[in-house]
Design a protein around this motif. Structure first.
Motif, mmCIF file in Angstrom:
data_model
loop_
_atom_site.group_PDB
_atom_site.id
_atom_site.type_symbol
_atom_site.label_atom_id
_atom_site.label_comp_id
_atom_site.label_asym_id
_atom_site.label_seq_id
_atom_site.Cartn_x
_atom_site.Cartn_y
_atom_site.Cartn_z
ATOM 1 N N LEU A 1 0.824 -1.210 0.000
ATOM 2 C CA LEU A 1 0.000 0.000 0.000
ATOM 3 C C LEU A 1 0.861 1.265 0.000
ATOM 4 N N LYS A 2 1.980 1.211 0.728
ATOM 5 C CA LYS A 2 2.877 2.369 0.753
ATOM 6 C C LYS A 2 3.517 2.592 -0.613
ATOM 7 N N GLU A 3 3.998 1.519 -1.241
ATOM 8 C CA GLU A 3 4.627 1.657 -2.553
ATOM 9 C C GLU A 3 3.630 2.127 -3.605
ATOM 10 N N ALA A 4 2.374 1.710 -3.462
ATOM 11 C CA ALA A 4 1.359 2.066 -4.457
ATOM 12 C C ALA A 4 1.098 3.567 -4.501
ATOM 13 N N ARG A 5 1.445 4.279 -3.432
ATOM 14 C CA ARG A 5 1.207 5.721 -3.376
ATOM 15 C C ARG A 5 2.362 6.532 -3.973
ATOM 16 N N LYS A 6 3.416 5.853 -4.425
ATOM 17 C CA LYS A 6 4.525 6.580 -5.045
ATOM 18 C C LYS A 6 4.048 7.278 -6.318
ATOM 19 N N PRO A 7 4.520 8.499 -6.571
ATOM 20 C CA PRO A 7 4.076 9.217 -7.775
ATOM 21 C C PRO A 7 4.638 8.590 -9.046
ATOM 22 N N ALA A 8 3.960 8.843 -10.132
ATOM 23 C CA ALA A 8 4.423 8.340 -11.430
ATOM 24 C C ALA A 8 5.767 8.967 -11.777
ATOM 25 N N ASP A 9 6.561 8.218 -12.541
ATOM 26 C CA ASP A 9 7.850 8.728 -12.997
ATOM 27 C C ASP A 9 8.081 8.276 -14.434
ATOM 28 N N TYR B 1 2.465 3.482 -9.640
ATOM 29 C CA TYR B 1 2.822 2.201 -9.011
ATOM 30 C C TYR B 1 1.623 1.508 -8.367
ATOM 31 N N ALA B 2 0.417 1.912 -8.735
ATOM 32 C CA ALA B 2 -0.772 1.417 -8.039
ATOM 33 C C ALA B 2 -0.899 -0.107 -8.100
ATOM 34 N N ARG B 3 -0.465 -0.713 -9.201
ATOM 35 C CA ARG B 3 -0.656 -2.158 -9.357
ATOM 36 C C ARG B 3 0.369 -2.981 -8.579
ATOM 37 N N VAL B 4 1.311 -2.328 -7.896
ATOM 38 C CA VAL B 4 2.290 -3.074 -7.118
ATOM 39 C C VAL B 4 1.613 -3.833 -5.974
ATOM 40 N N VAL B 5 0.421 -3.381 -5.565
ATOM 41 C CA VAL B 5 -0.292 -4.094 -4.497
ATOM 42 C C VAL B 5 -0.614 -5.527 -4.913
ATOM 43 N N TYR B 6 -0.781 -5.767 -6.217
ATOM 44 C CA TYR B 6 -1.066 -7.119 -6.678
ATOM 45 C C TYR B 6 0.151 -8.033 -6.498
#
Length: 313
Positions: free
Chosen positions: A59-67, A74-79
Motif C-alpha cells: 500500500l505504501k509503494e502504491a502511493r509513489k508518484p508516477a515517474d 505504481y498502483a498495481r504493485v499491491v497485486y
C-alpha cells in the motif's frame, strides 16, 4: 488516501495486532505442551504477521508518484505483494504444517498440559474473530449488498481480500486444532493431533490457492469491477453518444489499475470544422467521464472515421 485504502489499512492493522499476540501465545503453548497442531497454528499466525507487513509495504509503494519508468504510477504493485502473501500462506503456512503433521504421524508424542493448549486456542478464536469482524465491516461498506462469495470473486481490492481470506482460514484452522487437541486428550491417542496438524495445513493451502487464483486475474489485467464497468459503459452509450460531436461508440474497455481505473473509448466522430474543434470535443467528453467517476485516472479517447468504421466493423 482514499476511503477504500483507509478501510484496507485499518483491516490490516486489526489483523496484524491480533496475529502478533496470537503467535506469541501459540508458540509458548506449543513449547509447553508439545502439540504439533498448536505449533502449526503458531507458524500460521507468524506467517500471517509477515503477510500483513507485506500488504502494508504494498500500500505504501502504491502511493509513489508516477515517474519516467512508470508513467502510470505504481498502483498495481499491491497485486505483486498480494501474490507474495498468497505464496507465503501456501508454503510457510500450509505445506510446512502438512510436513509437520506427517512427521508427527511417524513419531507421535503425547500432549502435556492440554488445558493450556485449549485455553490458548480459545483466546485465539476471540482475537481472530475480532480481526475478521473488522475486515467484514470494511467489506460491507464497499460490497453494495453483495454476498461475501460474490464480493470475493469480483473485488479488485487484493489487500482486503487477502486479509479476509487469512482471517477465515485462521478461524477454521483454530477450530480444527481445538478439535484435534480435544480428541487427543479424550482418547489418549496422539494420532489425532497429527491429523489435526495436517488438516490445518491442507486448509491453508486451499485458501491460498483460492487467493492466488483471484490475484492472478488482477495481475493479468482485469476490467473495473463489473458494476463500475457497466455503469461507465452505460454513461458512454447514453450521455457521451448523445454528444453532438459523436456519431457512435464502437468500443469501450476498462482496466483496474490498483485503486484507479483506466478506460479507453473508440468512437466514430461527426465531421468537425477543424482539428481544434475535434480536440475540444474529445476533451469535453473525457471531462464528463472523470467528473462522474473520479477513480478514472486515465481516459484514452480514439476518434474513428465513419467510412473506416464501416470497412472494419
Amino acid at each position: 488516501m482514499s476511503s477504500s485504502t483507509e478501510g484496507s489499512t485499518k483491516a490490516i492493522f486489526y489483523a496484524l495486532g491480533a496475529n502478533g499476540g496470537i503467535a506469541l501465545a501459540k508458540f509458548a503453548a506449543a513449547l509447553f505442551t508439545g502439540s504439533g497442531a498448536m505449533l502449526a497454528e503458531g507458524i500460521h499466525s507468524l506467517a500471517d504477521c509477515t503477510n500483513q507487513v507485506f500488504l502494508l509495504v504494498g500500500l505504501k509503494e502504491a502511493r509513489k508518484p508516477a515517474d519516467i519508468s512508470h508513467p502510470m504510477g505504481y498502483a498495481r504493485v499491491v497485486y505483486f505483494w498480494a501474490m507474495m502473501v498468497a505464496l507465503l500462506l501456501f508454503f510457510v503456512g500450509g505445506a510446512f504444517s502438512v510436513l509437520k503433521g506427517i512427521e508427527h504421524l511417524s513419531h507421535p508424542e503425547p500432549i502435556s498440559n492440554p488445558l493450556v493448549a485449549l485455553g490458548v486456542l480459545g483466546i485465539s478464536v476471540v482475537l481472530e474473530a475480532f480481526s475478521l469482524r473488522g475486515a467484514m465491516l470494511e467489506i460491507r461498506k464497499i460490497s453494495h449488498g453483495k454476498s461475501f462469495i460474490q464480493w470475493f470473486r469480483e473485488t479488485r481490492q487484493s489487500e482486503l481480500m487477502v486479509v479476509a481470506g487469512e482471517d477465515i482460514a485462521a478461524l477454521a484452522g483454530l477450530a480444527l486444532a481445538f478439535i484435534a487437541v480435544l480428541l487427543t486428550v479424550m482418547t489418549g491417542n496422539p494420532l489425532w493431533d497429527a491429523l489435526g496438524t495436517i488438516a490445518v495445513g491442507v486448509l491453508l493451502m486451499i485458501v491460498a490457492v483460492l487467493v492466488i487464483r483471484e490475484v492472478k486475474a488482477m495481475v493479468t489485467g482485469e476490467s473495473a469491477a463489473p458494476e463500475v464497468h457497466a455503469a461507465i459503459k452505460a454513461q458512454i452509450q447514453a450521455q457521451i453518444q448523445a454528444h453532438p460531436g459523436v456519431a457512435s461508440v464502437r468500443n469501450f474497455i476498462s482496466m483496474q489499475w490498483g485503486e484507479q481505473v483506466m478506460i479507453a473509448v473508440q468512437a466514430v466522430m461527426q465531421p468537425q470544422p477543424s482539428d481544434l474543434t475535434l480536440v475540444d470535443t474529445i476533451n469535453q467528453i473525457e471531462a464528463q467521464i472523470q467528473q462522474r467517476w473520479p477513480q478514472v485516472r486515465w481516459c484514452f479517447f480514439e476518434s474513428d472515421h465513419p467510412l473506416l468504421s464501416r470497412r472494419t466493423g
